[in-house]
Design a protein around this motif. Structure first.
Motif, short mmCIF file in Angstrom:
data_model
loop_
_atom_site.label_atom_id
_atom_site.label_comp_id
_atom_site.label_asym_id
_atom_site.label_seq_id
_atom_site.Cartn_x
_atom_site.Cartn_y
_atom_site.Cartn_z
N ILE A 15 0.84 -1.20 0.00
CA ILE A 15 0.00 0.00 0.00
C ILE A 15 0.87 1.25 0.00
O ILE A 15 0.65 2.20 -0.76
CB ILE A 15 -0.93 0.02 1.23
CG1 ILE A 15 -1.96 -1.12 1.17
CG2 ILE A 15 -1.63 1.37 1.36
CD1 ILE A 15 -3.01 -0.98 0.09
N TYR B 151 -8.78 2.49 0.25
CA TYR B 151 -8.00 1.94 1.36
C TYR B 151 -8.35 2.54 2.72
O TYR B 151 -8.29 1.86 3.73
CB TYR B 151 -6.50 2.14 1.09
CG TYR B 151 -5.61 1.67 2.22
CD1 TYR B 151 -5.63 0.34 2.64
CD2 TYR B 151 -4.77 2.55 2.88
CE1 TYR B 151 -4.84 -0.09 3.70
CE2 TYR B 151 -3.96 2.13 3.93
CZ TYR B 151 -4.01 0.80 4.34
OH TYR B 151 -3.22 0.37 5.38
N LEU C 17 -8.93 -4.13 -1.98
CA LEU C 17 -8.61 -2.95 -1.16
C LEU C 17 -9.60 -2.83 0.00
O LEU C 17 -9.22 -2.42 1.11
CB LEU C 17 -8.63 -1.69 -2.01
CG LEU C 17 -7.31 -1.34 -2.71
CD1 LEU C 17 -7.50 -0.16 -3.66
CD2 LEU C 17 -6.21 -1.05 -1.71
N THR D 263 -8.45 -5.31 2.39
CA THR D 263 -7.22 -4.84 3.03
C THR D 263 -7.53 -3.81 4.11
O THR D 263 -6.93 -3.83 5.19
CB THR D 263 -6.28 -4.23 1.96
OG1 THR D 263 -5.99 -5.23 0.98
CG2 THR D 263 -4.99 -3.73 2.58
#
Length: 296
Positions: free
Chosen positions: A115, A141, A242, A245
């Motif tokens: 990232i 994100y 994402l 994540t």
């Protein structure tokens, strides 16, 4: 006729998206083609579970995955629930059906290093496109929003001064998501460049293409895939990854599951618990490296 009424029901009463309603319709057509080929006198409204089982077996024999079979059967089950609700049948032939077992795949999220490389080390274009691309990635994100939610985000639902965005999620459910100060700064820069676009064809939408139109799903997927292909060898590089994540990293850094549930817009905690798998892997690693019994 019933198929069209069913799709109208999904769109108008269940508030499903057009794409979801279309997917249900395709699954029904797939089953309808099967019964027309193998059981000429049967209709969608007059089938037995025995006939449906024949369809399921034929799909398995055709090497269709259990996950795909379950999805198609779920569409059929929803159709019969609709017929039952509208009193066009008296018994749902799938009422006692049990889904096939599917292997649970643990999705591996992007690492914090990956990232960081995408957001802080990759080169972005100058001006509007570069600011937009980076903001899209960072918003995915830092908020965990869905691809469809990002595409549909309206400019008047972005409150920079209060540090929030209002997102319209599944079934038109609204939720307010906080945004970080670093995102607020990026938004101000992006909006400055956005105003300078020669044409704003769909100006209500927050994110636009260079030609002034709203984003589309393919563009957003390719954007994420292209940027992350520079730093990651993971097979799946998508907007949903994402989102995954975001949830995993939040858990790893101490966020509680209920808070993540609200941020993601899940209706039940069970949907959020899938993200604990990756967090558990991180926890095991910390445990292994930290416990004194393992230092000998």
């Amino acid at each position: 006729m019933n198929q069209q009424k069913f799709q109208d029901y999904l769109l108008l009463e269940k508030n499903y998206s057009k794409l979801t309603a279309l997917a249900y319709g395709k699954d029904l057509d797939f089953f309808k083609n099967f019964i027309e080929e193998h059981f000429a006198n049967a209709t969608l409204e007059e089938v037995s579970y025995t006939l449906i089982r024949s369809w399921i077996v034929s799909m398995i024999d055709s090497n269709i995955s259990n996950t795909s079979v379950n999805r198609k059967v779920a569409s059929l089950k929803a159709f019969y629930k609709f017929l039952l609700k509208t009193k066009q049948i008296e018994v749902n032939p799938l009422s006692k059906h049990k889904a096939l077992k599917s292997p649970k795949k643990i999705q591996i999220p992007f690492s914090e290093d990956e990232i960081n490389k995408v957001l802080n080390q990759l080169h972005y274009k100058e001006g509007f496109e570069g600011l937009r691309d980076k903001l899209i990635i960072d918003l995915f994100y830092t908020t965990g929003i869905r691809r469809s939610e990002l595409i549909a985000l309206q400019i008047f639902n972005v409150d920079v001064s209060n540090g929030t965005i209002k997102v319209i999620g599944k079934r038109n459910k609204e939720r307010i998501i906080p945004i970080l100060p670093i995102i607020q700064i990026q938004i101000k820069s992006y909006l400055f460049e956005r105003k300078a676009l020669p044409v704003l064809l769909q100006q209500d939408f927050f994110f636009l293409l260079q030609n002034g139109n709203k984003l589309n799903e393919t563009f957003v997927y390719r954007l994420i895939n292209d940027y992350f292909s520079n730093v990651s060898e993971k097979v799946k590089k998508s907007p949903h990854m994402l989102r995954h994540t975001f949830a995993t990293h939040m858990l790893n850094h101490g966020a509680d599951l209920n808070s993540i549930k609200e941020l993601l817009g899940h209706s039940s905690l069970a949907s959020t618990q899938v993200y604990t798998h990756s967090s558990l892997a991180e926890l095991k690693n910390v445990y292994k490296n930290s416990h004194p019994r393992n230092q000998r």
